[in-house]
Design a protein around this motif. Structure first.
Motif, short mmCIF file in Angstrom:
data_model
loop_
_atom_site.label_atom_id
_atom_site.label_comp_id
_atom_site.label_asym_id
_atom_site.label_seq_id
_atom_site.Cartn_x
_atom_site.Cartn_y
_atom_site.Cartn_z
N UNK A 131 49.17 16.33 -19.98
CA UNK A 131 49.89 16.90 -18.83
C UNK A 131 49.29 18.24 -18.46
N UNK A 132 49.71 18.78 -17.29
CA UNK A 132 49.13 20.06 -16.89
C UNK A 132 50.20 20.94 -16.27
N UNK A 133 49.99 22.26 -16.50
CA UNK A 133 50.95 23.22 -15.98
C UNK A 133 50.45 23.96 -14.75
N UNK A 139 52.72 15.34 -15.66
CA UNK A 139 53.33 15.15 -16.97
C UNK A 139 52.38 14.45 -17.93
N UNK A 140 52.81 14.36 -19.19
CA UNK A 140 52.02 13.66 -20.21
C UNK A 140 51.91 12.18 -19.84
N UNK A 160 44.72 15.48 -25.03
CA UNK A 160 43.64 16.22 -24.38
C UNK A 160 44.10 16.83 -23.08
N UNK A 161 43.39 17.89 -22.68
CA UNK A 161 43.77 18.60 -21.46
C UNK A 161 43.09 17.97 -20.24
N UNK A 162 43.25 18.66 -19.14
CA UNK A 162 42.75 18.12 -17.89
C UNK A 162 41.24 17.93 -17.89
N UNK A 163 40.56 18.86 -18.53
CA UNK A 163 39.09 18.79 -18.52
C UNK A 163 38.63 17.47 -19.16
N UNK A 164 39.26 17.10 -20.26
CA UNK A 164 38.80 15.90 -20.97
C UNK A 164 39.57 14.64 -20.58
N UNK A 165 40.80 14.79 -20.15
CA UNK A 165 41.62 13.60 -19.98
C UNK A 165 42.22 13.38 -18.59
N UNK A 176 42.65 10.15 -11.87
CA UNK A 176 43.83 9.84 -12.66
C UNK A 176 43.64 10.21 -14.11
N UNK A 177 44.72 10.08 -14.91
CA UNK A 177 44.64 10.41 -16.33
C UNK A 177 43.76 9.39 -17.04
#
Ligand code: SER
Length: 871
Positions: A131-133, A139-140, A160-165, A176-177
């Protein structure tokens, strides 16, 4: 399993799961302004994710040749330094377009890796988007998490965060995720010491990602916002070379059978050995990787060049050459010699490598030769820089110049400086580089507003094969602004007669007419993500009404004549030069056509005439257009249709036939070859080694060409006394002219000789110096001859001569060398001084100098002043 088998296993697995196995799209992208190269398996399906086109198959799998060297996904600088990144790599992928989603994607990936490939379950790790803030507030990915939990122990699931996931193809488009699958191939001992989980996404060469499962559910808009896609899709991508590494139990991609034959060949050619030192290993890996990227691009029709995709390819090739140059001591072209091994190992899966081997070798060899020359020149310049440098640090701006103007690589500059005990002012270099980037960025920057969508019904129809005007409605529009083209609008219609640029043919121009008679000009038409985009300078006042869309008929007709002529030219070249001729590019404009093709020598004047005659015979034959808009691809090929490597074709293709010329083609054509009127070649030349280019004109342009030539001929005839045979008359005039020239030269010589005798008698003695200043009647060469002859055997002559020839004044000063030394005189100073009077300047040596000027009236004064000067 060898790499062939691994590739087949993957495709078979998904075929069994009802996937349609498709061919790799070309690696070089030709019709997408947002991308130069395919950087992921999903590029060729972008239009399906965006909902612009209905896919024929909802489940697809393939192996895709990808290149990650520019834009958002750029691995270039890593390549070679590590053992698992590449410029060009194969991506195995499976897709669902609005069909299956996370459940199946996850289960099948796991099944393939653990049951088909039999990879130890304990060595696999999976990641889930946490997920990201940030502004997106995502969300997750709880759905994926739950699915993984069912098959993988929780200790092997990581977040994983946005960069990786969170996967995004570019700044805009579907995204997308994602869940990545990583594999730990370290030894049991190492695994016991450090947990694999702690090494995931940590640049460890033996704990690497092999598969990325992207769950496409959003579209990133130009304004940065995410919108939910109408249907959810799956996009997976597995690194083929990494999978081979795991399956073949080796520790590096370069130790798999994808690379070892190439590495053995590099060792043989460069007399080096892999595995002896880190420095040579990096160089060998760089070369083994880059030869693939470059060869595949050339096979796709992208040659190295100075701009765009061609420039990227040139840089990759140069990077390999300089690694060889610096670390393997290769001072001769060698890369081209690897093409054979590459084609032997990969030609079965990618036949374009086999069929274009000769061309690829030639192009690479020529590039190598020219870059090695650049390196030589650069080394000389660098030596001068070092020699003239006042400090031990070399000016960064100078190094930038070397890089920018001569293409001399900066890392090589730094290395050589270091070897000579100098250093590079890196800050200065970076600054100069940044300044240049800023300059070019602001020139190419384009800002696009988001589309204003008027109708959700996105199906668009192209009716331009049959109609040149029709009623249309706007489906959507947006404003784009760029420094180059200023402010423009892009319009998409429900139906359109405008042909979008493609297959070499330019886009149509024309206009829209509103019900109140207002005209909106369409300046160009292009295709983007399978949508036809019309460019205009303004927007209609009422965007919701129905417009009459009218194509500029004149421009279209001449373009069509050129397009059909291109097909006939292609046929003629294969007939006259041989079937090795393959189309390598074409540009079909309304005013001319350009055709690039493979052929290894200059096309002779006789061959060009044969080609023109061949084409003109077919034009005179009035061959009708035979068009088939939907033939199954195989059927078209069996019928002998010419298909091009590096083009993307669907299952059903359009064929264009004129007599025996049959081509797969989406362009527009004349109804009958007679409409071309005439075909005339205007130039033939080389584009690259083994690639020739012919430019030609047809129809009105050909008529104008002949009219213009005729006009010139009439003018020439009017100038001649005997106009009945102008060639003969001009030839005899030329002969006479050169005879006269020779006579004049010899007369001038005689004149100078006589002059010398006359002048001798006029010499005066002034302060003990033999002095003469005089205006004479010879040309500049004569002045010099006379001066030197008079000066012979004299040690105290001061001679100033001036002459006027056709408005040009020349003034000279001769001073005997002994006099120069004894009296400290200088002819240069004299002509500078006297030159003022003839409004001129000049120079020379202390004993003889000349000045050229334009003021003949000043000659007398200059002569007078010469005497004063000497006094
Ligand atoms: N598009 C994703 C990637 O390139 C999965 O194919 O990683």
């Amino acid at each position: 399993m060898n790499s062939q088998e691994i590739r087949s296993k993957y495709l078979e697995f998904f075929k069994d799961k009802n996937h349609k196995i498709v061919a790799s799209a070309p690696m070089v992208i030709k019709d997408d302004p947002t991308l130069l190269f395919t950087n992921s398996g999903m590029n060729q399906f972008k239009e399906f994710f965006l909902g612009n086109t209905e896919p024929k198959h909802l489940r697809v799998a393939d192996t895709q040749k990808c290149l990650r060297v520019s834009g958002k996904h750029n691995d270039l600088e890593e390549v070679g330094k590590d053992t698992y990144h590449h410029t060009m790599f194969e991506m195995l992928g499976n897709w669902s377009f609005g069909d299956y989603f996370k459940v199946e994607a996850i289960a099948w990936a796991w099944e393939f890796l653990t049951e088909v490939c039999k990879i130890d379950k304990n060595s696999l790790y999976v990641t889930v988007f946490e997920g990201s803030n940030d502004a997106d507030q995502l969300g997750q990915d709880a759905e994926a998490l739950e699915l993984w939990k069912k098959i993988v122990p929780e200790s092997q699931i990581l977040f994983g965060n946005k960069k990786d996931n969170f996967w995004e193809m570019g700044d805009q488009g579907p995204c997308g995720p994602c869940s990545e699958i990583h594999v730990d191939i370290r030894s049991d001992e190492e695994k016991a010491k450090v947990s694999g989980a702690s090494l995931v996404n940590n640049d460890h060469p033996q704990v690497v990602e092999i598969w990325n499962l992207v769950f496409m559910q959003y579209n990133r808009k130009a304004n940065g916002q995410l919108e939910v896609l109408p249907a959810k899709h799956v996009d997976t991508g597995m690194g083929f070379e990494r999978l081979c590494m795991v399956m073949q139990g080796v520790k590096s991609n370069y130790d798999t059978d994808v690379f070892t034959p190439i590495i053995r060949e590099i060792e043989t050619i460069t007399n080096s050995s892999y595995g002896k030192s880190e420095e040579t290993d990096i160089a060998i890996r760089v070369i083994a990787d880059h030869i693939r990227a470059v060869s595949f691009s050339i096979a796709d029709g992208q040659l190295p060049s100075n701009t765009g995709a061609g420039y990227v390819i040139r840089r990759i090739l140069r990077r390999a050459i300089r690694y060889g140059f610096t670390f393997l001591d290769t001072k001769e072209p060698f890369m081209y010699r690897l093409v054979k091994t590459l084609s032997d190992t990969m030609g079965k899966s990618f036949p374009e490598l086999k069929s274009q081997k000769g061309l690829i070798e030639n192009v690479i060899k020529e590039e190598e030769n020219s870059f090695l020359k650049t390196l030589d020149q650069g080394l000389v310049l660098l030596d001068t820089m070092i020699a003239s440098s006042k400090s031990k640090e070399i000016d960064g701006r100078k190094a930038f110049e070397l890089y920018d103007t001569y293409g001399f690589p900066i890392d090589l500059t730094a290395l050589i400086l270091q070897e000579r005990g100098f250093s590079l002012d890196e800050k200065g270099f970076d600054k100069a580089m940044q300044e240049q980037k800023n300059r070019s960025r602001s020139a190419s920057e384009i800002s696009k507003e988001d589309w204003t969508v008027l109708s959700k019904d996105m199906e668009q129809e192209f009716v331009g094969y049959d109609l040149l005007q029709t009623n249309v409605k706007l489906v959507k529009y947006r404003k784009v602004t760029s420094k180059k083209d200023g402010e423009q609008f892009q319009l998409v219609f429900n139906v359109t007669p405008f042909y979008p640029e493609g297959g070499g043919q330019v886009g149509d121009k024309g206009y829209l007419e509103a019900s109140n008679g207002t005209i909106i000009y369409i300046t160009d038409t292009k295709k983007e993500n399978n949508e036809i985009i019309h460019f205009s300078e303004n927007l209609p006042d009422n965007v919701t009404e129905t417009f009459k869309a009218v194509v500029d008929e004149k421009q279209r007709q001449s373009t069509e004549a050129n397009h059909t002529a291109t097909h006939l030219l292609h046929q003629a070249l294969r007939e006259i030069l041989g079937t090795h001729v393959e189309q390598k590019g074409s540009a079909v404009h309304s005013k001319y056509l350009r055709f690039d093709f493979s052929h290894f020598s200059k096309v002779t004047a006789e061959q060009l005439i044969d080609v023109e005659n061949f084409v003109n015979a077919r034009i005179d034959g009035n061959l009708p257009l035979q068009e088939n808009r939907a033939v199954p691809m195989q059927q078209a090929i069996d019928a002998g249709a010419m298909a091009l490597f590096g083009e993307k074709y669907g299952d059903a293709v359009r064929t264009i036939r004129f007599g025996k010329s049959i081509e797969l083609c989406g362009g527009t054509h004349v109804k009958n070859t007679g409409d071309i009127w005439h075909f005339k070649i205007t130039s033939e030349g080389a584009v690259a080694s083994g690639i020739r280019r012919i430019e030609a004109i047809t129809a009105n342009a050909a008529k104008e060409f002949y009219f213009e030539n005729n006009r010139i001929l009439s003018e020439v005839k009017a100038l001649l006394s005997n106009a009945s045979n102008p060639v003969k008359t001009i030839t005899s005039l030329q002969e006479e002219n050169s005879k006269l020239k020779k006579e004049i030269e010899s007369l001038q010589k005689d004149k100078a000789k006589n002059l010398k005798g006359d002048l001798q008698t006029e010499i005066q003695s002034l302060n003990g110096i033999d002095f003469l200043a005089k205006k004479v009647d010879v040309d500049a060469a004569g002045i010099k001859d006379v001066s030197f002859e008079m000066g012979q055997n004299k040690d105290n002559l001061f001679l100033v001569l001036a002459a006027e020839n056709e408005g040009k004044v020349v003034l000279s000063c001769y001073i005997s060398k002994e006099l120069v030394a004894a009296r400290n005189l200088n002819a240069v100073t004299v002509v500078k001084e006297l030159g003022k009077y003839i409004q001129g300047g000049g120079g020379g040596q202390a004993f003889f100098a000349t000045a050229g000027g334009k003021n003949a009236d000043g000659i007398e004064e200059a002569i007078q002043k010469a005497k004063d000067y000497l006094r």
